[in-house]
Design a protein around this motif. Structure first.
Motif, PDB file in Angstrom:
ATOM      1  N   GLY A 113      56.210 -31.026 -13.621  1.00  0.00           N
ATOM      2  CA  GLY A 113      57.053 -31.273 -12.466  1.00  0.00           C
ATOM      3  C   GLY A 113      58.286 -32.065 -12.837  1.00  0.00           C
ATOM      4  O   GLY A 113      58.213 -33.009 -13.629  1.00  0.00           O
ATOM      5  N   SER A 114      59.426 -31.670 -12.299  1.00  0.00           N
ATOM      6  CA  SER A 114      60.682 -32.384 -12.584  1.00  0.00           C
ATOM      7  C   SER A 114      60.808 -33.609 -11.696  1.00  0.00           C
ATOM      8  O   SER A 114      60.321 -33.636 -10.564  1.00  0.00           O
ATOM      9  CB  SER A 114      61.885 -31.472 -12.378  1.00  0.00           C
ATOM     10  N   THR A 115      61.463 -34.647 -12.210  1.00  0.00           N
ATOM     11  CA  THR A 115      61.687 -35.878 -11.465  1.00  0.00           C
ATOM     12  C   THR A 115      63.104 -35.892 -10.896  1.00  0.00           C
ATOM     13  O   THR A 115      63.972 -35.130 -11.333  1.00  0.00           O
ATOM     14  CB  THR A 115      61.513 -37.103 -12.379  1.00  0.00           C
ATOM     15  N   PRO A 116      63.365 -36.758  -9.902  1.00  0.00           N
ATOM     16  CA  PRO A 116      64.733 -36.886  -9.383  1.00  0.00           C
ATOM     17  C   PRO A 116      65.747 -37.227 -10.469  1.00  0.00           C
ATOM     18  O   PRO A 116      66.924 -36.847 -10.355  1.00  0.00           O
ATOM     19  CB  PRO A 116      64.610 -38.017  -8.352  1.00  0.00           C
ATOM     20  N   ASN A 117      65.313 -37.948 -11.521  1.00  0.00           N
ATOM     21  CA  ASN A 117      66.235 -38.272 -12.616  1.00  0.00           C
ATOM     22  C   ASN A 117      66.833 -37.012 -13.224  1.00  0.00           C
ATOM     23  O   ASN A 117      68.042 -36.934 -13.485  1.00  0.00           O
ATOM     24  CB  ASN A 117      65.509 -39.048 -13.719  1.00  0.00           C
ATOM     25  N   LEU A 118      65.994 -36.017 -13.469  1.00  0.00           N
ATOM     26  CA  LEU A 118      66.473 -34.770 -14.066  1.00  0.00           C
ATOM     27  C   LEU A 118      67.307 -33.975 -13.080  1.00  0.00           C
ATOM     28  O   LEU A 118      68.337 -33.392 -13.445  1.00  0.00           O
ATOM     29  CB  LEU A 118      65.271 -33.939 -14.538  1.00  0.00           C
ATOM     30  N   ARG A 119      66.915 -33.960 -11.832  1.00  0.00           N
ATOM     31  CA  ARG A 119      67.625 -33.171 -10.823  1.00  0.00           C
ATOM     32  C   ARG A 119      68.958 -33.785 -10.441  1.00  0.00           C
ATOM     33  O   ARG A 119      69.810 -33.106  -9.864  1.00  0.00           O
ATOM     34  CB  ARG A 119      66.736 -32.963  -9.590  1.00  0.00           C
ATOM     35  N   GLU A 120      69.155 -35.071 -10.744  1.00  0.00           N
ATOM     36  CA  GLU A 120      70.477 -35.677 -10.545  1.00  0.00           C
ATOM     37  C   GLU A 120      71.504 -35.035 -11.475  1.00  0.00           C
ATOM     38  O   GLU A 120      72.681 -34.927 -11.138  1.00  0.00           O
ATOM     39  CB  GLU A 120      70.408 -37.186 -10.814  1.00  0.00           C
ATOM     40  N   ARG A 121      71.051 -34.621 -12.655  1.00  0.00           N
ATOM     41  CA  ARG A 121      71.953 -34.040 -13.658  1.00  0.00           C
ATOM     42  C   ARG A 121      71.999 -32.516 -13.592  1.00  0.00           C
ATOM     43  O   ARG A 121      73.020 -31.906 -13.879  1.00  0.00           O
ATOM     44  CB  ARG A 121      71.519 -34.482 -15.056  1.00  0.00           C
ATOM     45  N   ILE A 122      70.855 -31.913 -13.223  1.00  0.00           N
ATOM     46  CA  ILE A 122      70.752 -30.463 -13.218  1.00  0.00           C
ATOM     47  C   ILE A 122      70.132 -30.044 -11.889  1.00  0.00           C
ATOM     48  O   ILE A 122      69.021 -30.468 -11.553  1.00  0.00           O
ATOM     49  CB  ILE A 122      69.879 -29.970 -14.392  1.00  0.00           C
ATOM     50  N   ASN A 123      70.809 -29.201 -11.149  1.00  0.00           N
ATOM     51  CA  ASN A 123      70.396 -28.866  -9.795  1.00  0.00           C
ATOM     52  C   ASN A 123      69.040 -28.168  -9.746  1.00  0.00           C
ATOM     53  O   ASN A 123      68.153 -28.568  -8.987  1.00  0.00           O
ATOM     54  CB  ASN A 123      71.463 -27.980  -9.134  1.00  0.00           C
ATOM     55  N   GLN A 124      68.863 -27.137 -10.521  1.00  0.00           N
ATOM     56  CA  GLN A 124      67.601 -26.410 -10.554  1.00  0.00           C
ATOM     57  C   GLN A 124      67.126 -26.334 -12.007  1.00  0.00           C
ATOM     58  O   GLN A 124      67.300 -25.314 -12.680  1.00  0.00           O
ATOM     59  CB  GLN A 124      67.772 -25.003  -9.963  1.00  0.00           C
TER      60      GLN A 124
END
Length: 238
Positions: A113-124
């Motif tokens: 599962g992706s965290t908000p940290n990763l999704r801040e940099r990459i949308n999907q």
């Protein structure tokens, strides 16, 4: 109760599996009774001279293979067996028919599962976007195998649990590898599933130094469980 020295000791996994397994045993005609304020269970009828002790799932296999203990067999998750590199295909290992005996039992999956940290940099984000991140997990072996297969270089941090919230204190935490069932913890911690790695089920495993007497009792236990399945099927068809 019979003399403890004459009983066969079998381990059960605490946590999400335990209640589901106790219900399944009851359906199979093997209702267990708990010793007050303990995680020790015995059969009400004592038809089988077996005592069960419930411990943390991740400790089951370690205890079975510890030569200093008197416990040589137990139930745990296939996810635990895979991460601890225990071969579940040994001749006397068998999958506990949990869902056949208890349709309401959990059906968890090990997932990334992706965290908000990763999704801040990459949308999907995809699995490839974990390159250079930190992954918190209760499954370091499974995680390493996944990263190696995908040729991804990421840092793995092994934890005992609560991996879902690590992104709040570690900005490099791009993903977790954990287990999901109801998804309540996942949603509460803003984790988004990226990939299911494996389904988890209950498996029975015993060590090589188990006695012939204990093996015979375990064979009787298995037979009664499967007779319970046949009885359930027949009762639904009639």
């Amino acid at each position: 109760m019979q003399n403890r020295e004459k009983l066969t000791n079998i381990l059960l996994p605490k946590g999400e599996w335990l209640d589901a397994m106790l219900t399944a045993f009851k359906v199979a005609g093997l209702e267990l009774t708990a010793k007050p304020r303990s995680y020790e269970y015995t059969f009400v009828t004592q038809a089988l001279p077996i005592v069960f002790q419930a411990i943390r799932s991740k400790e089951v296999l370690k205890t079975i293979y510890d030569w200093d203990t008197s416990v040589n067999a137990g139930f745990t998750g296939t996810d635990i067996a895979a991460d601890q590199r225990v071969n579940p295909d040994k001749p006397r290992s068998w999958n506990f028919p949990l869902l056949q005996l208890n349709p309401d039992a959990p059906q968890p999956k090990v997932y990334v599962g992706s965290t908000p940290n990763l999704r801040e940099r990459i949308n999907q984000p995809t699995i490839e976007d974990l390159e250079g991140t930190t992954i918190y997990t209760e499954y370091p072996t499974i995680t390493r195998q996944l990263l190696d297969k995908e040729k991804i270089n990421a840092r793995i941090k092994s934890v005992q649990g609560v991996s879902e919230g690590r992104w709040r204190v570690d900005k490099r935490n791009g993903a977790i590898v954990s287990i999901r069932n109801t998804d309540a913890t996942l949603l509460a911690n803003e984790i988004e599933p990226m990939l299911d790695v494996m389904s988890a089920a209950v498996i029975f495993i015993e060590s090589a130094n188990i006695s012939n007497q204990d093996q015979l009792r375990i064979d009787d236990l298995r037979e009664q469980i499967y007779q319970g399945i046949l009885s359930e099927i027949n009762s639904k068809e009639s």
